[in-house]
Scaffold this active site. Structure first.
Site, PDB file in Angstrom:
ATOM      1  N   PHE A 145      27.388  35.275  -7.999  1.00 32.98           N
ATOM      2  CA  PHE A 145      28.379  35.139  -9.073  1.00 32.98           C
ATOM      3  C   PHE A 145      28.830  36.536  -9.474  1.00 32.98           C
ATOM      4  O   PHE A 145      28.055  37.327  -9.995  1.00 32.98           O
ATOM      5  CB  PHE A 145      27.833  34.399 -10.307  1.00 32.98           C
ATOM      6  CG  PHE A 145      28.949  34.152 -11.288  1.00 32.98           C
ATOM      7  CD1 PHE A 145      29.737  33.017 -11.196  1.00 32.98           C
ATOM      8  CD2 PHE A 145      29.265  35.097 -12.252  1.00 32.98           C
ATOM      9  CE1 PHE A 145      30.808  32.815 -12.069  1.00 32.98           C
ATOM     10  CE2 PHE A 145      30.337  34.901 -13.125  1.00 32.98           C
ATOM     11  CZ  PHE A 145      31.109  33.759 -13.028  1.00 32.98           C
ATOM     12  N   ASP A 165      25.658  44.825  -8.282  1.00 25.74           N
ATOM     13  CA  ASP A 165      26.269  44.222  -9.469  1.00 25.74           C
ATOM     14  C   ASP A 165      25.164  44.018 -10.505  1.00 25.74           C
ATOM     15  O   ASP A 165      24.425  43.038 -10.464  1.00 25.74           O
ATOM     16  CB  ASP A 165      26.949  42.897  -9.111  1.00 25.74           C
ATOM     17  CG  ASP A 165      27.614  42.248 -10.326  1.00 25.74           C
ATOM     18  OD1 ASP A 165      27.296  42.655 -11.456  1.00 25.74           O
ATOM     19  OD2 ASP A 165      28.436  41.331 -10.129  1.00 25.74           O
ATOM     20  N   LYS A 223      29.068  43.581 -19.598  1.00 26.21           N
ATOM     21  CA  LYS A 223      28.329  42.808 -20.606  1.00 26.21           C
ATOM     22  C   LYS A 223      27.705  43.692 -21.702  1.00 26.21           C
ATOM     23  O   LYS A 223      28.403  44.073 -22.627  1.00 26.21           O
ATOM     24  CB  LYS A 223      27.282  41.932 -19.943  1.00 26.21           C
ATOM     25  CG  LYS A 223      27.919  40.832 -19.070  1.00 26.21           C
ATOM     26  CD  LYS A 223      26.930  39.765 -18.710  1.00 26.21           C
ATOM     27  CE  LYS A 223      27.427  38.820 -17.644  1.00 26.21           C
ATOM     28  NZ  LYS A 223      28.348  37.806 -18.133  1.00 26.21           N
TER      29      LYS A 223
END
Ligand SMILES: Cc1ncc(COP(=O)(O)O)c(C=O)c1O
Length: 395
Positions: A135, A220, A249
């Site tokens: 993802f 990531d 984030k």
């Protein structure tokens, strides 16, 4: 309020019917004054809790000075932010963007350009190897290499140039790399897939392979990074340093979206003026907030909390295996909990947890994800796990 949201928004999410009015630390309060322990923490965007005083102070101070310049001009938070983030990553250069998906897109562009200009890959042929169940965000290029039909179906035509291999299988990865390969793009722990931790030798093997084959290792760490796993980066647990870190984030402190690509000069240095950019990327408010986040990480306190309290979380959750839980995975204050499918779905468990004052999020049917803010206390962890036990007993 639930009905209004239902009526006036596209249904691209299916939120629990909890309407938050206020939040502080690890707790949120709804419009009726009910309190909930936040065990999702904005998918790790709230690693430092809601409204951490140091982050809010930095934001307030910056709001009173300057909030946006665009990259057409410099501002006094920009250079310090780029330097401090590069230092945190033991790298040379920082390229600031906004959302996580933008950081991923940026890395794909940088890797392709590096491939053509530095590695000598024939124009238009670059390949990037990614993992099954990845993802990395929601843009058309990123969903082109998703293996999740919900994320991908109906959004073609798809961007070519990606090879998908099983996650955690270093041999499959090696077999997919050839002279056209410019990068391997991986989550060091797969978050959305259910907090999947790869076998211990995997990330070091990926690093070795990338070095030997002159391929960029792009990690990531948008969800796994910035303290969540008990180290600054999930890669740190394996002693691995990627060529590019993708961050997002928690970098925005739960206040503004801030993402970045961080890496060595030989890689990020391929970009020239006009070749990539973002109006809001690296804006003064974002940089001031992110500098406060970096300052918190430099103390090491949050990494230590995630390590020590993560051990408590995993021990308590481990005791539920065989009592309504079939498996628990994860690292630090991050856990994927598989609920016995015979008992209830992950969504049903989250629904019932919310009724008992704990917010969590299901993923892939029967898994729930626990990722409380790193300011959570041991008693609060016990509270959350006890509530989960109660939910499972009540089934
Ligand atoms: C590992 C990873 N990469 C990228 C993203 C995309 O970030 P954003 O939603 O900010 O675009 C996410 C979001 O969940 C993520 O978990």
């Amino acid at each position: 309020m639930v009905a209004e949201a239902e009526r006036y928004t596209a249904h691209n999410y299916h939120p629990l019917p909890v309407v938050v009015a206020e939040a502080e630390g690890a707790w949120v309060t709804d419009v009726d004054g009910r309190r909930y322990l936040d065990c999702l923490a904005g998918y790790s965007a709230l690693n430092f809790g809601h409204r951490h005083p140091a982050i809010i102070d930095a934001a307030r101070e910056q709001l009173d000075r300057v909030t946006l310049t665009s990259r057409a001009f410099l501002h006094d938070q920009f250079g310090p932010f780029c330097r401090e983030l590069a230092k945190l990553c033991r790298a040379d250069l920082t390229l600031p963007m906004n959302s996580g998906a933008e950081a991923v897109e940026t890395a794909i562009k940088v890797a392709r350009k590096w491939g053509y200009r530095v590695k000598g890959v024939p124009d238009g042929t670059a390949t990037i190897v990614v993992a099954e169940n990845n993802f990395h965000g929601r843009t058309t290029t990123i969903v082109s290499f998703s293996t999740d039909p919900d994320a991908r179906a109906d959004y073609g035509p798809y961007t070519p140039g990606f090879r998908i291999v099983p996650y955690g299988d270093a041999e499959a990865l090696a077999a997919a790399v050839d002279e056209t390969t410019v990068a391997v793009l991986l989550e060091p722990i797969q978050g959305e897939a259910g907090v999947l931790v790869p076998p211990p030798a995997y990330l070091p093997a990926v690093r070795r392979l990338c070095t030997e084959r002159n391929v960029l290792f792009v990690a990531d760490e948008i969800q796994s990074g910035l303290g969540r796993t008990g180290d600054t980066f999930a890669c740190d647990h394996e002693g691995v340093v990627p060529d590019l870190y993708l961050l997002g984030k928690a970098l925005g402190g739960g206040v503004v979206p801030v993402s970045a690509v961080v890496g060595r000069r030989e890689v990020l240095g391929v970009l020239r003026p006009g070749e990539h950019g973002s109006t809001f990327g690296g804006n003064p408010l974002a940089c001031a907030v992110a500098r406060a986040v970096i300052g918190l990480l430099e103390t090491g306190e949050f990494q230590r909390r995630a390590r020590e309290l993560g051990a408590v979380l995993h021990e308590r959750l481990g005791a539920l295996v065989g009592h309504g839980v079939t498996a628990v995975r994860g690292r630090g204050l991050w856990a994927g909990v598989d609920i016995d499918e015979g008992l209830m779905t992950g969504r049903e468990a989250c629904y019932r947890l919310a009724a008992l004052g704990v917010l969590a999020k299901d993923t892939h049917g029967s898994t729930i994800r626990l990722a409380p803010p790193l300011v959570v206390t041991e008693d609060e962890i016990t509270f959350a796990v006890d509530r989960l036990a109660e939910v499972l007993r009540s089934a």
